[in-house]
Write a protein that holds these residues in place. Structure first.
Motif, short mmCIF file in Angstrom:
data_model
loop_
_atom_site.label_atom_id
_atom_site.label_comp_id
_atom_site.label_asym_id
_atom_site.label_seq_id
_atom_site.Cartn_x
_atom_site.Cartn_y
_atom_site.Cartn_z
N LEU A 1 38.46 41.66 43.39
CA LEU A 1 38.32 40.42 42.62
C LEU A 1 39.32 40.38 41.47
CD1 LEU A 1 34.44 39.97 42.49
CD2 LEU A 1 36.07 38.58 43.76
N VAL A 2 39.51 41.50 40.80
CA VAL A 2 40.49 41.56 39.71
C VAL A 2 41.89 41.32 40.25
CG1 VAL A 2 41.51 43.00 37.91
CG2 VAL A 2 39.04 43.03 38.28
N ARG A 3 42.20 41.87 41.42
CA ARG A 3 43.50 41.63 42.03
C ARG A 3 43.68 40.14 42.31
NH1 ARG A 3 43.02 44.83 46.20
NH2 ARG A 3 43.77 46.65 45.03
N GLY A 4 42.61 39.46 42.71
CA GLY A 4 42.68 38.02 42.92
C GLY A 4 42.99 37.27 41.63
N LEU A 5 42.44 37.74 40.50
CA LEU A 5 42.78 37.14 39.21
C LEU A 5 44.26 37.34 38.91
CD1 LEU A 5 39.78 38.26 36.95
CD2 LEU A 5 40.27 35.94 37.74
N ASP A 6 44.77 38.54 39.18
CA ASP A 6 46.18 38.82 38.93
C ASP A 6 47.07 37.84 39.69
OD1 ASP A 6 45.29 40.98 37.52
OD2 ASP A 6 45.76 42.46 39.05
N GLU A 7 46.74 37.65 40.96
CA GLU A 7 47.58 36.81 41.80
C GLU A 7 47.40 35.33 41.48
OE1 GLU A 7 46.23 37.96 45.63
OE2 GLU A 7 47.28 39.90 45.63
N GLY A 8 46.17 34.92 41.19
CA GLY A 8 45.91 33.50 40.99
C GLY A 8 46.31 32.97 39.63
N ARG A 9 46.30 33.84 38.58
CA ARG A 9 46.57 33.35 37.23
C ARG A 9 47.73 34.07 36.56
NH1 ARG A 9 41.40 33.07 33.62
NH2 ARG A 9 42.67 31.51 32.60
N GLY A 10 48.41 34.91 37.30
CA GLY A 10 49.57 35.60 36.72
C GLY A 10 49.19 36.58 35.64
N LEU A 11 48.06 37.23 35.77
CA LEU A 11 47.59 38.17 34.76
C LEU A 11 48.06 39.57 35.14
CD1 LEU A 11 43.97 36.78 34.36
CD2 LEU A 11 45.93 36.34 32.90
N LEU B 1 29.83 55.11 35.74
CA LEU B 1 30.38 53.77 35.96
C LEU B 1 31.57 53.47 35.05
CD1 LEU B 1 30.01 50.99 37.36
CD2 LEU B 1 28.60 50.34 35.40
N THR B 2 31.43 53.72 33.75
CA THR B 2 32.51 53.38 32.83
C THR B 2 33.77 54.20 33.13
OG1 THR B 2 31.56 54.91 31.22
CG2 THR B 2 31.00 52.60 30.98
N ARG B 3 33.59 55.47 33.44
CA ARG B 3 34.75 56.31 33.75
C ARG B 3 35.46 55.83 35.01
NH1 ARG B 3 33.56 61.92 36.32
NH2 ARG B 3 33.53 60.52 38.13
N ASP B 4 34.69 55.54 36.07
CA ASP B 4 35.30 55.16 37.33
C ASP B 4 35.99 53.80 37.24
OD1 ASP B 4 34.44 57.51 38.42
OD2 ASP B 4 32.69 56.65 39.43
N LEU B 5 35.38 52.85 36.55
CA LEU B 5 36.02 51.55 36.40
C LEU B 5 37.26 51.64 35.51
CD1 LEU B 5 33.07 49.00 36.05
CD2 LEU B 5 34.76 49.13 37.89
N ALA B 6 37.20 52.47 34.47
CA ALA B 6 38.38 52.64 33.60
C ALA B 6 39.55 53.21 34.39
CB ALA B 6 38.04 53.54 32.42
N GLU B 7 39.28 54.18 35.26
CA GLU B 7 40.34 54.75 36.08
C GLU B 7 40.89 53.73 37.08
OE1 GLU B 7 38.76 58.22 37.89
OE2 GLU B 7 38.79 59.43 36.04
N ALA B 8 40.01 52.93 37.65
CA ALA B 8 40.44 51.96 38.66
C ALA B 8 41.23 50.81 38.05
CB ALA B 8 39.22 51.42 39.41
#
Length: 392
Positions: free
Chosen positions: A126-136, A179-186
């Motif tokens: 989903l975050v990758r979709g934000l990158d592609e859709g909004r140039g983030l 959770l916080t560690r794994d998401l921070a790494e990803a």
């Protein structure tokens, strides 16, 4: 001897540095800049004009709370952005803020049950979709907050930004997960975790039913019953980080046992399982879920209406118990239970009036939340931006 004006110039330069430091965290509206910098709006207005004339600050039109405004950003660095994430039992949502607009929300359904690794992969997609859709650009992601159901305890008293994700997720059955560690790494950025109801309350204060109120309580009626408490414009977490868990306030000391170990908690009356049972007891074709209880009540089904009325009465008791000693002037109710509309609100208000009596007559308004299911992820994105912008 006449002053050469140096003290005034020194103070102005110091304040200009303060504004530049605040804007280094990311673009913001002028009124937000005044709040973060703790300078008066008039002073900020004059200083912003100087920064624009000097070429340090860029001004562009944007939207805050659905209204057009001016968004300020530093010219000499790429604007960062901030991420809100929600991981719930059946879905994952992400929302980005930082470009002068209200957050755009992307969502995906997940299976029940869902493996921990699959939920993390869904967030990344989903975050990758934000990158592609909004140039983030991922390189400019400057922080993330993840909303989760269930208890989120602070690491130490008052340590609100450092919340633990380990062991929080009873609904998913994951047990203790980093959770916080794994998401921070990803994601390549700092991640903190917060209770979803607290973040929903924050979003409602910023852009929903709590606008203009610095003190109110938020109650969520869903499969579980949660809540958040806003005092002096901030989420109040208490000594251990779990204030606002109104679902485990006792409304019937002789009532049903609750999974928390108590008896007669609000959740045993207002939670989805309780309402489905109450509306379907001893009948054929009983409702399967909360949505069917609500639709049945709206269609005039007597047992569904009674279940909703009893739920409203119980919620009114809890609102009275909290709002009276804290002198709260607003209670916001969220979740699918609010689809019952006036039937629910009339029961809440009737019980609240009887509970409060003559001490604070008619001082606590009751409103339905305005942001719907997206409130937690919107609040998470807002919290991420606020954490980055907070001084010190």
């Amino acid at each position: 001897m006449a002053s050469d004006g140096r003290p005034q110039r020194d103070a102005r330069e110091a304040n200009l540095r303060v504004l530049r430091d605040c804007l280094a965290a990311g673009p913001m509206a002028q009124v937000e800049l005044a709040a973060v910098s703790k300078l008066s709006e008039a002073t900020v207005s004059n200083l912003v004009r100087i920064l624009v004339e000097q070429g340090h600050v860029h001004v562009e039109p944007g939207i805050r709370n659905g209204r057009r405004t001016r968004i300020l950003s530093l010219r000499d660095r790429p604007a960062p952005w901030y991420l809100g994430i929600e991981i719930a039992r059946t879905r994952v949502r992400v929302a980005a803020v930082g470009h002068g607009a209200d957050p755009a929300v992307h969502a995906a359904e997940i299976p029940v049950p869902c493996a921990y690794s699959q939920a993390l992969d869904t967030v990344v997609e989903l975050v990758r979709g934000l990158d592609e859709g909004r140039g983030l650009s991922p390189a400019r992601l400057a922080g993330a907050v993840v909303a989760v159901p269930g208890l989120v305890r602070a690491t130490s008293e008052g340590a609100a930004p450092d919340l633990l994700g380990e062991g929080y997720h009873q609904a998913m059955g994951w047990g203790s997960v980093p959770l916080t560690r794994d998401l921070a790494e990803a994601l390549g950025t700092e991640v903190t975790v917060e209770n979803d109801c607290n973040l929903a309350a924050l979003a409602e204060m910023h852009a929903g039913a709590g606008r203009g109120h610095r003190d109110f309580m938020y109650v969520l009626g869903h499969a579980y019953v949660g809540g958040g408490l806003v005092l002096n414009g901030r989420i109040y977490r208490g000594g251990g980080g779990v204030a606002g868990e109104f679902g485990h306030t006792v409304v019937d000391s002789g009532g049903k046992s609750c999974w928390c170990g108590g008896r007669g908690c609000l959740e045993t009356v207002v939670g989805e399982a309780a309402l489905v049972e109450a509306a379907g007891e001893g009948r054929v074709g009983r409702p399967r879920d909360l949505a069917q209880v609500v639709s049945g009540a709206l269609a005039g089904d007597a047992r569904c209406r009674a279940a909703i009325t009893d739920a409203g009465t119980a919620i009114g008791s809890v609102i009275g118990a909290v709002a009276t000693p804290l002198d709260l002037r607003l209670a916001v109710i969220g979740g699918p239970l609010t689809g019952a509309g006036r039937l629910l609100l009339d029961a809440v208000r009737a019980r609240l009036t009887a509970y409060v009596g003559q001490l604070h007559p008619s001082t606590t308004a009751v409103a339905i939340a305005e942001l719907g299911d997206e409130a937690p992820v919107r609040g998470a994105a807002l919290a991420a931006a606020r954490q980055a912008a907070a001084p010190g």
